[in-house]
Design an enzyme around this catalytic site. Structure first.
Site, PDB file in Angstrom:
ATOM      1  N   SER A   6       0.801  -1.231   0.000  1.00  0.00           N
ATOM      2  CA  SER A   6       0.000   0.000   0.000  1.00  0.00           C
ATOM      3  C   SER A   6       0.830   1.275   0.000  1.00  0.00           C
ATOM      4  O   SER A   6       0.277   2.366  -0.094  1.00  0.00           O
ATOM      5  CB  SER A   6      -0.934   0.010   1.219  1.00  0.00           C
ATOM      6  OG  SER A   6      -1.811  -1.084   1.196  1.00  0.00           O
ATOM      7  N   ARG A  65       2.856  -4.836  27.467  1.00  0.00           N
ATOM      8  CA  ARG A  65       1.957  -4.614  28.604  1.00  0.00           C
ATOM      9  C   ARG A  65       2.500  -5.135  29.927  1.00  0.00           C
ATOM     10  O   ARG A  65       2.349  -4.496  30.960  1.00  0.00           O
ATOM     11  CB  ARG A  65       0.590  -5.254  28.313  1.00  0.00           C
ATOM     12  CG  ARG A  65      -0.210  -4.521  27.257  1.00  0.00           C
ATOM     13  CD  ARG A  65      -1.480  -5.251  26.920  1.00  0.00           C
ATOM     14  NE  ARG A  65      -2.205  -4.602  25.812  1.00  0.00           N
ATOM     15  CZ  ARG A  65      -3.113  -5.198  25.086  1.00  0.00           C
ATOM     16  NH1 ARG A  65      -3.460  -6.459  25.346  1.00  0.00           N
ATOM     17  NH2 ARG A  65      -3.707  -4.551  24.106  1.00  0.00           N
ATOM     18  N   CYS A  94      -8.571  -4.210  25.688  1.00  0.00           N
ATOM     19  CA  CYS A  94      -9.874  -3.534  25.629  1.00  0.00           C
ATOM     20  C   CYS A  94     -10.781  -3.897  26.804  1.00  0.00           C
ATOM     21  O   CYS A  94     -11.390  -3.016  27.425  1.00  0.00           O
ATOM     22  CB  CYS A  94     -10.559  -3.849  24.302  1.00  0.00           C
ATOM     23  SG  CYS A  94     -10.588  -5.601  23.860  1.00  0.00           S
ATOM     24  N   GLN A 121     -17.938 -10.511  24.385  1.00  0.00           N
ATOM     25  CA  GLN A 121     -17.073  -9.678  23.578  1.00  0.00           C
ATOM     26  C   GLN A 121     -17.450  -9.650  22.098  1.00  0.00           C
ATOM     27  O   GLN A 121     -17.710 -10.673  21.476  1.00  0.00           O
ATOM     28  CB  GLN A 121     -15.613 -10.112  23.751  1.00  0.00           C
ATOM     29  CG  GLN A 121     -15.165  -9.959  25.186  1.00  0.00           C
ATOM     30  CD  GLN A 121     -13.678 -10.152  25.406  1.00  0.00           C
ATOM     31  OE1 GLN A 121     -13.265 -10.546  26.491  1.00  0.00           O
ATOM     32  NE2 GLN A 121     -12.852  -9.894  24.401  1.00  0.00           N
ATOM     33  N   LYS A 173      -5.317 -11.770  30.814  1.00  0.00           N
ATOM     34  CA  LYS A 173      -5.035 -10.339  30.683  1.00  0.00           C
ATOM     35  C   LYS A 173      -5.848  -9.540  31.695  1.00  0.00           C
ATOM     36  O   LYS A 173      -5.347  -8.580  32.296  1.00  0.00           O
ATOM     37  CB  LYS A 173      -5.364  -9.859  29.266  1.00  0.00           C
ATOM     38  CG  LYS A 173      -4.395 -10.311  28.193  1.00  0.00           C
ATOM     39  CD  LYS A 173      -4.917  -9.929  26.811  1.00  0.00           C
ATOM     40  CE  LYS A 173      -4.083 -10.554  25.702  1.00  0.00           C
ATOM     41  NZ  LYS A 173      -4.656 -10.267  24.353  1.00  0.00           N
ATOM     42  N   ARG A 194     -17.098 -14.930  23.269  1.00  0.00           N
ATOM     43  CA  ARG A 194     -17.318 -14.186  22.030  1.00  0.00           C
ATOM     44  C   ARG A 194     -18.787 -14.309  21.628  1.00  0.00           C
ATOM     45  O   ARG A 194     -19.339 -15.410  21.603  1.00  0.00           O
ATOM     46  CB  ARG A 194     -16.429 -14.734  20.919  1.00  0.00           C
ATOM     47  CG  ARG A 194     -16.360 -13.855  19.687  1.00  0.00           C
ATOM     48  CD  ARG A 194     -15.559 -12.582  19.930  1.00  0.00           C
ATOM     49  NE  ARG A 194     -14.161 -12.846  20.211  1.00  0.00           N
ATOM     50  CZ  ARG A 194     -13.286 -11.917  20.553  1.00  0.00           C
ATOM     51  NH1 ARG A 194     -13.684 -10.647  20.676  1.00  0.00           N
ATOM     52  NH2 ARG A 194     -12.027 -12.224  20.797  1.00  0.00           N
ATOM     53  N   HIS A 201     -18.014  -4.423  23.689  1.00  0.00           N
ATOM     54  CA  HIS A 201     -17.908  -5.481  24.697  1.00  0.00           C
ATOM     55  C   HIS A 201     -18.826  -5.186  25.877  1.00  0.00           C
ATOM     56  O   HIS A 201     -18.999  -4.024  26.276  1.00  0.00           O
ATOM     57  CB  HIS A 201     -16.475  -5.582  25.233  1.00  0.00           C
ATOM     58  CG  HIS A 201     -15.475  -6.101  24.246  1.00  0.00           C
ATOM     59  ND1 HIS A 201     -15.814  -6.641  23.034  1.00  0.00           N
ATOM     60  CD2 HIS A 201     -14.116  -6.169  24.333  1.00  0.00           C
ATOM     61  CE1 HIS A 201     -14.715  -7.024  22.400  1.00  0.00           C
ATOM     62  NE2 HIS A 201     -13.676  -6.735  23.164  1.00  0.00           N
TER      63      HIS A 201
END
Length: 297
Positions: A6, A65, A94, A121, A173, A194, A201
């Protein structure tokens, strides 16, 4: 910054046209701030190079993280930890961000002992491949699968990879990032699911506090907390839903009620757009914070 295929192309965003450039060219430009959204592999390779050149990197991947010397930042909660020397700043997961936006004011006032959270989620957390899978299933068309099973009319208790302890990375997490950002003494148990939702979420959160509380005080505390929107009038059908969180930067909280089965405990329901406050918005807020603090020129 674009992939090799791109480079040189133009994109239009907010009525402005931009030329796409390669990551090496971006590094040579020595920007004050770079927001990385290209996954852990790219971040691990390129973030240190940008930082060495003097750029402050805000990274949306999981690469940094849990790094012991990198800070994991939600500006409303721990932005004051940042200094001019922090050149790689980690953006939390998130589902962690929206949960801690609600837990932080409660923890400051009452102290949190234990959290049990179940997440519902959005497929947007998996990416466009998952969105396309859902669209195909709505239409009854065959196509590439993002998940091992159909997501239409289904709930899949599987977000990210399974670990040896039986939990998924997404579930761990929530625990690990809570410990790093808020308090390592808080016990966190998570189940991540999910669901066929695009808007954002949702999380059902059960909290056990160190101290007694009045539910009205919890409600008023959250009502006055920056970044939160209280939707807590169930008799008038006013409660958070991902349908109405899409495209919004706030975190929505409601269904706040005492847990009568356990002392000093309560339940609440939290919703946020995982692509906004759960990712892009939080990263931009970090950038705004370091600009306001004059950490970059």
């Amino acid at each position: 910054v674009a992939s090799e295929s791109s480079i040189g192309k133009e994109i239009t965003f907010s009525n402005k046209t931009y030329n796409l450039i390669g990551i090496e060219e971006a590094q040579n430009l020595k920007p004050d701030i770079a927001i990385f959204c290209a996954g852990s592999e790219i971040s691990l390779e390129w973030a240190p190079l940008f930082a060495k050149a003097g750029t402050t990197v805000i990274d949306n991947s999981s690469a940094w993280r849990m790094d012991a010397v990198k800070k994991l930042i939600i500006p409303e909660i721990n932005g004051d930890l940042l200094t001019v020397d922090d050149k790689i700043i980690a953006n939390p997961n998130c589902s962690t961000i929206q949960m801690l936006m609600v837990l932080s004011p409660i923890h400051k006032k009452y102290g949190i002992k234990r959290v049990v959270v179940s997440t519902y989620q959005s497929i947007t957390g998996t990416g466009m491949k998952a969105v396309k899978q859902l669209e195909n299933e709505y239409k009854g068309a065959k196509g590439e699968m993002a998940y091992n099973y159909p997501i239409h009319q289904n709930a899949i208790p599987h977000c990210d990879e399974f670990l040896e302890n039986g939990y998924t990375k997404e579930e761990m997490k929530l625990s690990n990032e809570t410990h790093k950002i808020l308090d390592p003494s808080i016990k966190v148990s998570a189940t991540a699911v999910r669901v066929p939702v695009i808007g954002g979420h949702s999380e059902s959160i059960n909290i056990t506090l160190n101290n007694s509380f009045e539910i009205s005080n919890i409600i008023n505390l959250l009502k006055d907390s920056p970044g939160l929107v209280l939707q807590n009038d169930p008799t008038n059908f006013n409660y958070p839903m991902p349908l109405f969180s899409q495209g919004r930067d706030e975190v929505f909280v409601g269904r706040i009620r005492e847990d009568f089965s356990e002392e000093n405990s309560l339940n609440l329901w939290v919703v946020a757009d995982n692509l906004r406050k759960g990712a892009a918005t939080n990263a931009v807020q970090i950038a705004e914070f370091i600009i306001d603090k004059k950490f970059v020129s």
